[in-house]
Design a protein around this motif. Sequence first.
Motif, PDB file in Angstrom:
ATOM      1  N   GLU A  64      -4.639  -2.052  -5.000  1.00 55.25           N
ATOM      2  CA  GLU A  64      -5.848  -1.408  -5.498  1.00 55.25           C
ATOM      3  C   GLU A  64      -6.981  -1.813  -4.563  1.00 55.25           C
ATOM      4  O   GLU A  64      -7.478  -2.932  -4.617  1.00 55.25           O
ATOM      5  N   TRP A  65      -7.370  -0.914  -3.692  1.00 54.98           N
ATOM      6  CA  TRP A  65      -8.391  -1.244  -2.702  1.00 54.98           C
ATOM      7  C   TRP A  65      -9.787  -1.323  -3.313  1.00 54.98           C
ATOM      8  O   TRP A  65     -10.725  -1.764  -2.659  1.00 54.98           O
ATOM      9  N   ASP A  66      -9.938  -0.928  -4.572  1.00 51.18           N
ATOM     10  CA  ASP A  66     -11.234  -1.023  -5.245  1.00 51.18           C
ATOM     11  C   ASP A  66     -11.492  -2.415  -5.802  1.00 51.18           C
ATOM     12  O   ASP A  66     -12.610  -2.738  -6.191  1.00 51.18           O
ATOM     13  N   VAL A  67     -10.463  -3.250  -5.844  1.00 50.35           N
ATOM     14  CA  VAL A  67     -10.596  -4.608  -6.369  1.00 50.35           C
ATOM     15  C   VAL A  67     -10.881  -5.538  -5.200  1.00 50.35           C
ATOM     16  O   VAL A  67     -10.195  -5.504  -4.189  1.00 50.35           O
TER      17      VAL A  67
ATOM     18  N   ASP B 292       0.838  -1.200   0.000  1.00 54.62           N
ATOM     19  CA  ASP B 292       0.000   0.000   0.000  1.00 54.62           C
ATOM     20  C   ASP B 292       0.875   1.253   0.000  1.00 54.62           C
ATOM     21  O   ASP B 292       0.603   2.216  -0.727  1.00 54.62           O
TER      22      ASP B 292
ATOM     23  N   GLN C 119       1.035  -0.107  -4.697  1.00 55.65           N
ATOM     24  CA  GLN C 119       0.815  -1.311  -5.497  1.00 55.65           C
ATOM     25  C   GLN C 119      -0.517  -2.005  -5.204  1.00 55.65           C
ATOM     26  O   GLN C 119      -0.865  -2.963  -5.869  1.00 55.65           O
TER      27      GLN C 119
END
Length: 100
Positions: free
Chosen positions: A59-62, A53, A57
């Motif tokens: 992606e908290w939307d995934v 994070d 690297q």
Amino acid sequence: MLNGILWIKRSGSAWRDLPERYGNWKTVSSRFYRWHQQGLWAQLLARVQERSDHAGQLEWDVHMIDSTIVRAHQSAAGAKKGPATRRLAARRAVSEPKST
């Protein structure tokens, strides 16, 4: 030791199937479970996520959906099928009071 644990987790094999090059399977499995009880694996995951994070690297939307949270339909759980179910429904229909 760590390579033996990773081999088991990657292959999905039983501990007894661990190749000899990784050492005694009892030693490797007991070390894995001891580390699990101490919370080492959770700490490692948190640390890797923290570093990723920080480096941008992650992606908290995934999101990932694990099959352990998906509920199966009752018929998939071995519910009885066939004539017995129909007899119960017929018996219930006969015994229910009719509205006027």
